[in-house]
Design a protein around this motif. Structure first.
Motif: not given
Length: 254
Positions: A152-161
């Motif tokens: 979940g955290l990695g997906t969020l970073l991938g969306v925000l970056a």
């Protein structure tokens, strides 16, 4: 709404496609598997000299699992960002594929990689360093819950970056910070008081706490930790989905 059979077919196709992409470029995955074993082998003597054989080995193993799994946020984050940079994510969303299918297609290979990394570290520690968990079922529950959080955290970073460099900085700096604040690399008992106060805000704290509890066979503490980790993973995944829905996945002009 798509029919269940159609959904399953498309999701399976997407999973196979993303597994193929990983097989074509295995370097990043292999580095996340091999480096933790080198780190654990070299650093364990320092921990055992300071804390004793049993406690030192446990600290070294927990620290390695938490630290390198946080650094492995790049696995799930890069999978999302790569599609966004290539503008293929928007095209896939415009096709018949449902957003949940797209996320699942990316999530399954990343989830398997995260679980494999952690299992490899613990298997190595059990085979060569004498680590003996008191309850393998509890340990498996923590690893599954922690992998959900990481996904979940990695997906969020991938969306925000907005760029690969930005994502790299996020998981390198963020991973080490969350790991250190969580007491994975250094016991919280020897860190300043303020670190102990803020430590529970770090997912790394709960991962380390859950691993220690499961290794000791503490069911109550393990269940509590798993619930917190799963909740954190779901919150991050929902935030990523809302971000994509509300503002789209197109990059903001730099």
């Amino acid at each position: 709404m798509p029919l269940p059979a159609e959904t399953l077919t498309r999701t399976t196709t997407l999973v196979r496609h993303n597994l193929l992409l990983v097989r074509r470029e295995p370097g990043p995955i292999l580095s996340r598997m091999i480096l933790p074993l080198v780190f654990l082998t070299l650093l364990r003597p320092l921990y055992t000299a300071a804390q004793g054989p049993a406690a030192g080995t446990e600290q070294a193993v927990v620290g390695t699992v938490v630290t390198f799994s946080l650094l492995a946020l790049s696995i799930s984050g890069s999978a999302i960002l790569t599609e966004r940079l290539a503008r293929t994510w928007d095209r896939l969303r415009a096709s018949a594929a449902h957003p949940a299918e797209l996320f699942t297609g990316k999530a399954v290979p990343a989830f398997l990689a995260l679980l494999t990394q952690q299992a490899l570290i613990l298997g190595f520690a059990g085979a060569f360093l004498g680590l003996r968990p008191q309850h393998y079922g509890l340990l498996a529950a923590v690893l599954l819950s922690w992998s959900v959080t990481l996904l979940g955290l990695g997906t969020l970073l991938g969306v925000l970056a907005r760029s690969a460099g930005e994502l790299s900085a996020a998981y390198d700096i963020g991973g080490m910070l969350l790991s250190s604040l969580g007491g994975a690399l250094v016991p919280l008992s020897v860190l300043p008081h303020w670190v102990n106060v803020v430590a529970p805000i770090s997912p790394g704290y709960w991962a380390a706490h859950g691993l220690r509890a499961s290794l000791a066979g503490d069911t109550a503490a393990t269940v509590t930790t798993c619930a917190i980790l799963l909740a954190a993973g779901v919150v991050c995944a929902l935030a990523a989905a809302l971000r994509l829905r509300g503002r789209g996945s197109r990059l903001v002009a730099l």
